[in-house]
Design a protein around this motif. Structure first.
Motif, short mmCIF file in Angstrom:
data_model
loop_
_atom_site.label_atom_id
_atom_site.label_comp_id
_atom_site.label_asym_id
_atom_site.label_seq_id
_atom_site.Cartn_x
_atom_site.Cartn_y
_atom_site.Cartn_z
N ALA A 1 0.83 -1.21 0.00
CA ALA A 1 0.00 0.00 0.00
C ALA A 1 0.86 1.26 0.00
O ALA A 1 0.56 2.23 -0.71
N ALA A 2 1.94 1.23 0.78
CA ALA A 2 2.85 2.38 0.80
C ALA A 2 3.53 2.56 -0.55
O ALA A 2 3.74 3.68 -1.02
N GLN A 3 3.87 1.45 -1.19
CA GLN A 3 4.48 1.52 -2.51
C GLN A 3 3.51 2.10 -3.53
O GLN A 3 3.88 2.93 -4.37
N ALA A 4 2.26 1.67 -3.45
CA ALA A 4 1.24 2.19 -4.35
C ALA A 4 1.06 3.70 -4.17
O ALA A 4 0.95 4.46 -5.14
N LYS A 5 1.04 4.15 -2.92
CA LYS A 5 0.90 5.58 -2.63
C LYS A 5 2.08 6.36 -3.18
O LYS A 5 1.93 7.47 -3.72
N SER A 6 3.28 5.78 -3.08
CA SER A 6 4.46 6.43 -3.63
C SER A 6 4.32 6.62 -5.14
O SER A 6 4.63 7.69 -5.68
N GLU B 1 1.54 6.83 -6.82
CA GLU B 1 0.51 7.84 -7.05
C GLU B 1 1.08 9.24 -6.85
O GLU B 1 0.83 10.15 -7.65
N ASP B 2 1.87 9.40 -5.80
CA ASP B 2 2.47 10.71 -5.50
C ASP B 2 3.45 11.14 -6.58
O ASP B 2 3.67 12.35 -6.78
N GLN B 3 4.05 10.18 -7.27
CA GLN B 3 4.99 10.50 -8.34
C GLN B 3 4.29 10.97 -9.61
O GLN B 3 4.94 11.44 -10.53
N GLY B 4 2.98 10.81 -9.66
CA GLY B 4 2.23 11.31 -10.80
C GLY B 4 1.72 10.25 -11.76
O GLY B 4 1.14 10.58 -12.80
N GLY C 1 -7.61 0.83 -0.58
CA GLY C 1 -8.02 1.75 0.48
C GLY C 1 -7.09 2.92 0.67
O GLY C 1 -7.40 3.85 1.42
N THR C 2 -5.95 2.90 -0.04
CA THR C 2 -4.92 3.92 0.15
C THR C 2 -4.83 4.91 -1.00
O THR C 2 -4.54 6.08 -0.80
#
Length: 244
Positions: free
Chosen positions: A33-38, A40-43, A71-72
């Motif tokens: 989940a943290a990797q997925a958020k990273s 997403e944050d990268q664009g 969920g993230t």
């Protein structure tokens, strides 16, 4: 042109395999989940996820990790691995997936794929994984005698949203996408094709911007992103047609 970052799930962790071998797995993040958020944050605008254990088991194994990702993040997520029934498809789409990827069942039961595509328009993709030009199934453990283009043509007009084409011989070893076979497939069918396996460097990203590659929907990147061989900001800018 979409660049899909990849999260491959094995035993609840984010890993990358070499040549599709479960014994050759490198762990890149304990928290998918943290990797997925990273990502997403990268664009990035779309995430590609594979349940590796599920591909072998024939049912969801890393479901908790996938649900944590859903969920993230807010960007769309497509999932493959272990999705073998209409009930599996319906359940995952109900949980918020944008698209499910059917692989082994596309070979074993193409009628099920066509039914799923009719029932869930725009949300069912076919995963075609090939070794030596022949389709592999059961988590790449078995190679059939079925030709890639032959399989893809079975789903023409069925409403399949995309074909994710993986060259297993190049997966995870950073030798570059097999452009010849990928573009051959994309030209042979009207279904959008996504390239997977071997994306190695910014050279592949630049290759994606060439006129003949516009027939593709996009490409998937795993190890090259994790290893820093691809600068995500530069890659995404190139694919948007911006000067870098």
């Amino acid at each position: 042109m979409i660049l899909f970052p990849a999260i491959d799930l094995k035993d609840g962790q984010c890993v990358r395999l070499k040549l599709g071998d479960m014994a050759q797995a490198t762990v890149f993040n304990d928290s998918p989940a943290a990797q997925a958020k990273s990502f997403e944050d990268q664009g990035f605008q779309y995430l590609h996820v594979v349940d590796l254990n599920g591909a072998f088991a024939g049912e969801s194994v890393n479901g908790a990790a996938v649900e944590a990702i859903l969920g993230t993040v807010k960007f769309p997520v497509q999932l493959g691995g272990g999705i073998r029934t209409i009930a599996h498809v319906e359940s995952w789409l109900a949980k918020g997936l944008a698209r499910v990827i059917l692989g082994t069942v596309a070979v074993r039961d193409p009628a099920l794929v066509r039914e799923a595509a009719r029932k869930f328009p725009g949300q069912v993709a076919v995963g075609i994984d090939a070794r030596g030009g022949k389709v592999a199934v059961e988590g790449w453990a078995e190679t059939s005698e079925l030709d890639v283009v032959e399989l893809a043509k079975r789903f023409e007009g069925a409403g399949v949203a995309a074909i994710i084409y993986t060259d297993i011989d190049r997966d995870g070893i950073l030798t570059g996408i097999n452009w010849d076979s990928t573009l051959h497939l994309a030209r042979a069918v009207s279904i959008p094709v996504i390239a997977s396996g071997g994306l190695a460097s910014m050279d592949d990203i630049r290759r994606m911007t060439q006129p003949d590659a516009r027939v593709l929907e996009g490409a998937i990147s795993g190890r090259a992103l994790y290893d820093g061989r691809i600068d995500s900001r530069e890659a995404l800018a190139l694919l948007r047609g911006e000067r870098v």
